[in-house]
Write a protein that holds these residues in place. Structure first.
Motif, PDB file in Angstrom:
ATOM      1  N   LEU A  16     -24.854 -35.831 -38.139  1.00  0.00           N
ATOM      2  CA  LEU A  16     -23.909 -36.463 -39.050  1.00  0.00           C
ATOM      3  C   LEU A  16     -24.480 -37.789 -39.517  1.00  0.00           C
ATOM      4  O   LEU A  16     -24.795 -38.664 -38.714  1.00  0.00           O
ATOM      5  CB  LEU A  16     -22.565 -36.682 -38.357  1.00  0.00           C
ATOM      6  N   ILE A  17     -24.629 -37.931 -40.823  1.00  0.00           N
ATOM      7  CA  ILE A  17     -25.191 -39.138 -41.423  1.00  0.00           C
ATOM      8  C   ILE A  17     -24.128 -39.740 -42.335  1.00  0.00           C
ATOM      9  O   ILE A  17     -23.563 -39.032 -43.180  1.00  0.00           O
ATOM     10  CB  ILE A  17     -26.462 -38.804 -42.228  1.00  0.00           C
ATOM     11  N   GLN A  24     -28.144 -45.197 -49.928  1.00  0.00           N
ATOM     12  CA  GLN A  24     -29.174 -46.244 -49.883  1.00  0.00           C
ATOM     13  C   GLN A  24     -30.584 -45.650 -49.866  1.00  0.00           C
ATOM     14  O   GLN A  24     -31.519 -46.240 -50.392  1.00  0.00           O
ATOM     15  CB  GLN A  24     -28.986 -47.118 -48.640  1.00  0.00           C
ATOM     16  N   HIS A  25     -30.751 -44.499 -49.233  1.00  0.00           N
ATOM     17  CA  HIS A  25     -32.066 -43.877 -49.070  1.00  0.00           C
ATOM     18  C   HIS A  25     -32.205 -42.623 -49.936  1.00  0.00           C
ATOM     19  O   HIS A  25     -32.864 -41.665 -49.554  1.00  0.00           O
ATOM     20  CB  HIS A  25     -32.314 -43.530 -47.602  1.00  0.00           C
ATOM     21  N   ASN A  26     -31.611 -42.647 -51.089  1.00  0.00           N
ATOM     22  CA  ASN A  26     -31.563 -41.489 -51.981  1.00  0.00           C
ATOM     23  C   ASN A  26     -32.757 -41.509 -52.933  1.00  0.00           C
ATOM     24  O   ASN A  26     -32.617 -41.718 -54.126  1.00  0.00           O
ATOM     25  CB  ASN A  26     -30.246 -41.478 -52.745  1.00  0.00           C
ATOM     26  N   ARG A  27     -33.934 -41.249 -52.417  1.00  0.00           N
ATOM     27  CA  ARG A  27     -35.137 -41.239 -53.251  1.00  0.00           C
ATOM     28  C   ARG A  27     -35.142 -40.011 -54.154  1.00  0.00           C
ATOM     29  O   ARG A  27     -34.827 -38.907 -53.715  1.00  0.00           O
ATOM     30  CB  ARG A  27     -36.385 -41.226 -52.386  1.00  0.00           C
ATOM     31  N   TRP A  31     -30.334 -36.178 -52.796  1.00  0.00           N
ATOM     32  CA  TRP A  31     -29.059 -35.787 -52.171  1.00  0.00           C
ATOM     33  C   TRP A  31     -28.024 -35.390 -53.205  1.00  0.00           C
ATOM     34  O   TRP A  31     -27.199 -34.520 -52.956  1.00  0.00           O
ATOM     35  CB  TRP A  31     -28.553 -36.899 -51.262  1.00  0.00           C
ATOM     36  N   ASP A  32     -28.055 -36.014 -54.374  1.00  0.00           N
ATOM     37  CA  ASP A  32     -27.147 -35.591 -55.441  1.00  0.00           C
ATOM     38  C   ASP A  32     -27.508 -34.188 -55.930  1.00  0.00           C
ATOM     39  O   ASP A  32     -26.634 -33.381 -56.258  1.00  0.00           O
ATOM     40  CB  ASP A  32     -27.183 -36.577 -56.603  1.00  0.00           C
ATOM     41  N   ARG A  33     -28.792 -33.893 -55.948  1.00  0.00           N
ATOM     42  CA  ARG A  33     -29.224 -32.547 -56.336  1.00  0.00           C
ATOM     43  C   ARG A  33     -28.796 -31.513 -55.308  1.00  0.00           C
ATOM     44  O   ARG A  33     -28.341 -30.416 -55.657  1.00  0.00           O
ATOM     45  CB  ARG A  33     -30.743 -32.502 -56.499  1.00  0.00           C
ATOM     46  N   VAL A  34     -28.938 -31.852 -54.039  1.00  0.00           N
ATOM     47  CA  VAL A  34     -28.504 -30.937 -52.976  1.00  0.00           C
ATOM     48  C   VAL A  34     -27.000 -30.715 -53.064  1.00  0.00           C
ATOM     49  O   VAL A  34     -26.508 -29.583 -52.964  1.00  0.00           O
ATOM     50  CB  VAL A  34     -28.894 -31.484 -51.585  1.00  0.00           C
TER      51      VAL A  34
END
Length: 97
Positions: A16-17, A24-27, A31-34
């Motif tokens: 769980l993150i 903050q670490h969305n290079r 994560w938006d794509r996932v």
């Protein structure tokens, strides 16, 4: 993924993150794509309900139709012949006997 249940056939460990850490670490916006992929892959609750209702109506129609046919005395013919079975299966059945 709210109100979702995922069933696994093997043991699963979950990490769980917090969401703020992911943002903050969305290079490369990964994560938006996932998230958009998962939202497009799995149906919404409304779509699930609609499919459930359609399946229930179909099952009811099919049950009523079969009961109507049986009530009228109509027999379903069983005209399956030996030659309807694929040759490879017949050969395997003969060799195992």
């Amino acid at each position: 993924m709210r109100n979702r249940r995922i069933i696994a056939t093997t043991p699963v460990k979950c990490l769980l993150i917090p969401n703020f850490w992911l943002t903050q670490h969305n290079r490369a916006n990964i994560w938006d794509r996932v998230k958009s992929f998962l939202n497009s892959k799995y149906p919404s609750n409304k779509e699930l309900l609609q499919k459930y209702v359609e399946n229930k109506k179909w099952a009811g129609y099919k049950r009523d139709y079969v009961n109507e046919l049986m009530k009228n005395g109509r027999q379903i013919p069983l005209d399956t012949k030996l030659y309807d079975v694929p040759y490879s299966i017949r050969i395997n059945a003969i060799s195992t006997d």
